[in-house]
Scaffold this motif. Structure first.
Motif, short mmCIF file in Angstrom:
data_model
loop_
_atom_site.label_atom_id
_atom_site.label_comp_id
_atom_site.label_asym_id
_atom_site.label_seq_id
_atom_site.Cartn_x
_atom_site.Cartn_y
_atom_site.Cartn_z
N SER A 172 0.83 -1.20 0.00
CA SER A 172 0.00 0.00 0.00
C SER A 172 0.86 1.25 0.00
CB SER A 172 -0.93 0.00 1.22
OG SER A 172 -1.63 1.21 1.32
N ALA A 173 0.43 2.26 -0.75
CA ALA A 173 1.09 3.56 -0.74
C ALA A 173 0.51 4.48 0.31
CB ALA A 173 0.98 4.23 -2.12
N GLU A 174 -0.64 4.13 0.87
CA GLU A 174 -1.28 4.92 1.93
C GLU A 174 -1.63 4.00 3.10
OE1 GLU A 174 -3.03 4.64 -1.08
OE2 GLU A 174 -1.91 6.23 -2.12
N PRO A 175 -0.62 3.52 3.85
CA PRO A 175 -0.90 2.52 4.89
C PRO A 175 -1.55 3.09 6.14
CG PRO A 175 1.42 3.07 4.91
CD PRO A 175 0.82 3.84 3.77
N HIS A 176 -1.56 4.42 6.33
CA HIS A 176 -2.11 5.02 7.54
C HIS A 176 -3.13 6.10 7.16
CE1 HIS A 176 1.07 2.82 9.44
NE2 HIS A 176 2.01 3.53 8.85
N LEU A 177 -4.05 6.36 8.09
CA LEU A 177 -5.21 7.20 7.81
C LEU A 177 -5.32 8.30 8.85
CD1 LEU A 177 -8.02 7.57 6.27
CD2 LEU A 177 -8.97 6.18 8.10
N ARG B 69 -6.53 10.51 3.73
CA ARG B 69 -7.15 11.58 4.50
C ARG B 69 -8.67 11.55 4.32
NH1 ARG B 69 -3.40 15.64 5.93
NH2 ARG B 69 -1.41 14.59 6.25
N VAL B 70 -9.37 11.89 5.40
CA VAL B 70 -10.83 11.98 5.40
C VAL B 70 -11.22 13.24 6.14
CG1 VAL B 70 -12.98 10.93 6.20
CG2 VAL B 70 -11.18 9.49 5.26
N VAL B 71 -12.17 13.97 5.60
CA VAL B 71 -12.73 15.17 6.24
C VAL B 71 -14.23 14.96 6.34
CG1 VAL B 71 -13.12 17.64 6.04
CG2 VAL B 71 -10.92 16.69 5.41
N LEU B 72 -14.79 15.12 7.54
CA LEU B 72 -16.21 14.90 7.77
C LEU B 72 -16.83 16.16 8.37
CD1 LEU B 72 -16.18 11.31 9.33
CD2 LEU B 72 -16.53 11.96 6.95
N GLY C 268 -21.39 11.42 9.20
CA GLY C 268 -20.57 10.58 8.34
C GLY C 268 -20.42 11.08 6.92
N ARG C 269 -20.90 12.27 6.60
CA ARG C 269 -20.80 12.82 5.24
C ARG C 269 -19.57 13.72 5.15
NH1 ARG C 269 -24.63 13.97 1.46
NH2 ARG C 269 -25.49 11.97 2.15
N GLY C 270 -18.80 13.55 4.12
CA GLY C 270 -17.61 14.38 3.94
C GLY C 270 -16.89 14.02 2.66
N PHE C 271 -15.55 14.07 2.73
CA PHE C 271 -14.70 13.84 1.57
C PHE C 271 -13.54 12.95 1.96
CE2 PHE C 271 -16.62 18.02 1.24
CZ PHE C 271 -17.22 17.97 -0.01
N ALA C 272 -12.99 12.25 0.98
CA ALA C 272 -11.85 11.37 1.19
C ALA C 272 -10.89 11.54 0.02
CB ALA C 272 -12.28 9.91 1.32
N ARG C 273 -9.60 11.40 0.35
CA ARG C 273 -8.56 11.44 -0.67
C ARG C 273 -7.47 10.46 -0.29
NH1 ARG C 273 -4.41 16.27 -2.50
NH2 ARG C 273 -3.98 15.45 -4.61
N LEU C 274 -7.16 9.53 -1.17
CA LEU C 274 -6.14 8.52 -0.93
C LEU C 274 -4.88 8.92 -1.68
CD1 LEU C 274 -8.34 5.31 -1.35
CD2 LEU C 274 -7.80 6.57 0.74
N GLY C 275 -3.88 9.37 -0.92
CA GLY C 275 -2.63 9.77 -1.54
C GLY C 275 -2.79 10.98 -2.43
#
Length: 531
Positions: free
Chosen positions: A253-258, A414-417, A449-456
Motif C-alpha cells: 500500500s502507498a497509503e498505509p495510515h489514515l 485523509r478523510v474530512v467529515l 458521516g458525510r464528507g470527503f476522502a482522498r487517498l494519496g
C-alpha cells in the motif's frame, strides 16, 4: 410506383452502403493528404506500397486485403444515427429563472472599462448567448453550462469561490454541486448532485485481505462497486451495488495510515468503529480513546481486541506496547527474509491501531510532565507498513494544530467529515474539493458521516460513512445499533457454565493464577494486556 422504388432501394441497399463508405474513406484520405507535411508524404506512400507488395506475395493476401477493405467500407457506410431530437423549449417559469441567474452574473462578468460592441453579459442582455446547455429538475436548475468572458480571473481560487457561492445561492441551497472549469474554452459546468445513500448500515463487506471500506461515493468517481444491504424508508432492506472508497493497507500500500478530521458530531468516531469491525474479521485491534467518552466501550474484552484504553496511563502503556510490537514484527520479518520465504504459521495477524483525539492525550501528558503519546506513534507510523501495522487517527479541527509531525507526514490517506469550508477541507486533503457542500460553503444540515476522502495523490471523493453507532447509545437508531452488536466478536469474559472436571479446573487456575472455584467452572481469562 412507390412500391417499385422501395423494392429497388432494398435490392441496391448493399451498393448504397458501400458507396457511402467509399465516399467517407475518400474524404478521410483527402483530409489526411492535405494535413500531412510534404516531407512526410513520400515515406508514407513508400510504406503503403511496400505493404501492398507484401500482401500480394503472401498466400491469400489479396483476398484478405479485399475483405478488409470491404468491411471497412461497409462500416463507414452504415447509416449513422439521426440528429438528436431538438431540446424542448423552456417554459415561462424556466425562462424567468435563467434570466434571473443571468442578471445576477452580470456584475461578475461585465467587462471592465470600455465595453465591446456585443458583450456576452450586459444589464440589458439575454441568457441565450451565455448559457449553452441547461437542465431542470423539480422546477430548479440542476445542470448548467455557461460561457464566461476571457476577462474573468478564473485562475484565482477566490474569484472561483465567489462565483460558485453565487450559483449555489441562485439555483437552490441545500444541494451538493460539482463545478468543472475549462479555462481553455472559458466554460463552466455546474451539476446538482444526487445525495449519497445514508441508509447503509455496518455489515460484512466483500473485500480482500488488507482492505477496508471507508464509505461510499458517486458512481462516476470510482471504478469499484460493492454489494450492500440498503435500508429503505419503509424499513425493508434491499441489495444494491454501490461505489465504494476502499482503503488498502499492508506492504504493497502507498497509503498505509489514515487521518480523519471532522467537526464535533460529524462521525469521526463512527468511522473508527467501522474500521475496527472490519479489521476484527482478519486481524487484531488496539483502541485508544483520547476523549474518554466511552465511544468504544462495547469493544472491551472482545476476541481480537487487544485493549480499549481511555485514560492517559493506559494510553501510554498501549502505545508503548504498539511501538515495541512493531519493532518485534520488523525483526521477525527480517529474519524470515534471510531464511527465505516466510511460512504462513510465522506470519502475524494484521494489527490495526485506532487512536481517537490524540491531541487531548498530548495536552494531558504535557500538563503532567509525561511523554507525548504521539511520539510513541512514530515507530508504528514509519515502519508499520512493513510490519503489518496500520494506524488510523481521528481528530477534530480544534486540535489539528497539535498533531505531531509524524502523524501529519505519514498519514497519506485523509478523510474530512462535517460541514467545513473549502479552506478547512483543502488544508487537510491537500486539494479543495470541487463537489459537495465544501465547494459552496458550509451546508445547513450535513448527515453524520458525510464528507470527503482522498487517498494519496488521487482525486477528492465525496464520502458517506456506513452508519456504525455505539451499540450502547440509546439515542441512535435501534436497527443500526443491532447491526453493530451483531458484528462484534464474542466476549472473552463469558464463563463456561458447564461443569468441568477437576483436572481442567486446576489447569486453568494454574494458567491464570486464580483459585479454583467450587463447582468446577473454568475461571475467566484476562481481558487484555492493558486492562
Amino acid at each position: 410506383m412507390r412500391a417499385g422504388t422501395d423494392a429497388a432501394l432494398d435490392v441496391l441497399h448493399p451498393l448504397l452502403v458501400l458507396g457511402r463508405g467509399a465516399c467517407h474513406l475518400a474524404a478521410k484520405g483527402r483530409n489526411w493528404w492535405l494535413g500531412t507535411p510534404r516531407e512526410r508524404r513520400g515515406p508514407t506512400l513508400f510504406a503503403v506500397a511496400a505493404s501492398g507488395v507484401l500482401l500480394w506475395l503472401l498466400p491469400y493476401g489479396p483476398v484478405l486485403a479485399g475483405i478488409a477493405l470491404l468491411g471497412s467500407t461497409a462500416w463507414y457506410g452504415r447509416r449513422q444515427a439521426g440528429p438528436a431530437p431538438p431540446r424542448a423549449a423552456p417554459t415561462e417559469a424556466q425562462r424567468a429563472r435563467l434570466q434571473a441567474l443571468y442578471e445576477a452574473l452580470v456584475p461578475y462578468f461585465a467587462p471592465p472599462g470600455a465595453a465591446p460592441a456585443e458583450p456576452l453579459y450586459a444589464s440589458d442582455g439575454g441568457w441565450e448567448r451565455a448559457f449553452e446547455e441547461f437542465a431542470f429538475r423539480d422546477g430548479r436548475i440542476s445542470g448548467l453550462l455557461l460561457r464566461y468572458p476571457t476577462s474573468f480571473r478564473d485562475s484565482e481560487p477566490a474569484e472561483r469561490l465567489r462565483l460558485e457561492h453565487l450559483l449555489a445561492a441562485k439555483t437552490g441551497r441545500g444541494r451538493e454541486y460539482r463545478f468543472c472549469w475549462d479555462e481553455e474554452c472559458n466554460l463552466l459546468e455546474m451539476t446538482a448532485l444526487e445525495p449519497l445513500p445514508c441508509g447503509i448500515r455496518a455489515q460484512p463487506f466483500r473485500t480482500a485481505p488488507g482492505e477496508a471500506v471507508l464509505g461510499f461515493t458517486d458512481g462516476d468517481e470510482t471504478g469499484r462497486t460493492l454489494p450492500v444491504r440498503l435500508s429503505g424508508e419503509d424499513g425493508e432492506d434491499g441489495e444494491l451495488d454501490v461505489p465504494a472508497v476502499v482503503w488498502r493497507t499492508g506492504p504493497r500500500s502507498a497509503e498505509p495510515h489514515l487521518l480523519a478530521v471532522g467537526t464535533p458530531g460529524a462521525g469521526t468516531s463512527t468511522l473508527l468503529r467501522s474500521l475496527a469491525l472490519q479489521a476484527l474479521g482478519r486481524g487484531e485491534v488496539l483502541l485508544v480513546d483520547g476523549d474518554g467518552g466511552g465511544e468504544f466501550a462495547a469493544f472491551a474484552a472482545r476476541h481480537g481486541v487487544l485493549g480499549v484504553e481511555s485514560t492517559l496511563p493506559g494510553a501510554l502503556a498501549a502505545l508503548e506496547w504498539a511501538a515495541r510490537e512493531t519493532e518485534r514484527r520488523l525483526l521477525a520479518a527480517g529474519r524470515s527474509r534471510q531464511r527465505g520465504a516466510r511460512s504462513p504459521q510465522e506470519a502475524p495477524r494484521p494489527l490495526c491501531v485506532l487512536v481517537d483525539r490524540p491531541a487531548v492525550l498530548s495536552h494531558l501528558a504535557r500538563s503532567r510532565g509525561l511523554a507525548d503519546p504521539q511520539e510513541l506513534l512514530r515507530t508504528p507510523l514509519r515502519h508499520g507498513r512493513a510490519a503489518g501495522v496500520a494506524v488510523a487517527v481521528a481528530e477534530q479541527f480544534d486540535g489539528l494544530d497539535e498533531l505531531s509531525e509524524a502523524v501529519l507526514a505519514c498519514t497519506r490517506a485523509r478523510v474530512v467529515l462535517g460541514a467545513v469550508t473549502p479552506g478547512q477541507a483543502g488544508g487537510v486533503l491537500g486539494r479543495a474539493p470541487q463537489t459537495g457542500p465544501a465547494a459552496t460553503g458550509p451546508a445547513a444540515e450535513v448527515p453524520r458521516g458525510r464528507g470527503f476522502a482522498r487517498l494519496g495523490d488521487g482525486p477528492v471523493l465525496r464520502l458517506q460513512v456506513p452508519a456504525t453507532p455505539d451499540p450502547r447509545d440509546e439515542t441512535a437508531d435501534e436497527a443500526d445499533r443491532i447491526a453493530v452488536q451483531e458484528l462484534l466478536p464474542a466476549s472473552v469474559r463469558t464463563p463456561v457454565r458447564e461443569p468441568a472436571g477437576p483436572a481442567a479446573a486446576e489447569a486453568a487456575a494454574a494458567a491464570y493464577g486464580e483459585p479454583r472455584e467450587s463447582g468446577g467452572t473454568v475461571p475467566l481469562p484476562p481481558a487484555g494486556p492493558f486492562s
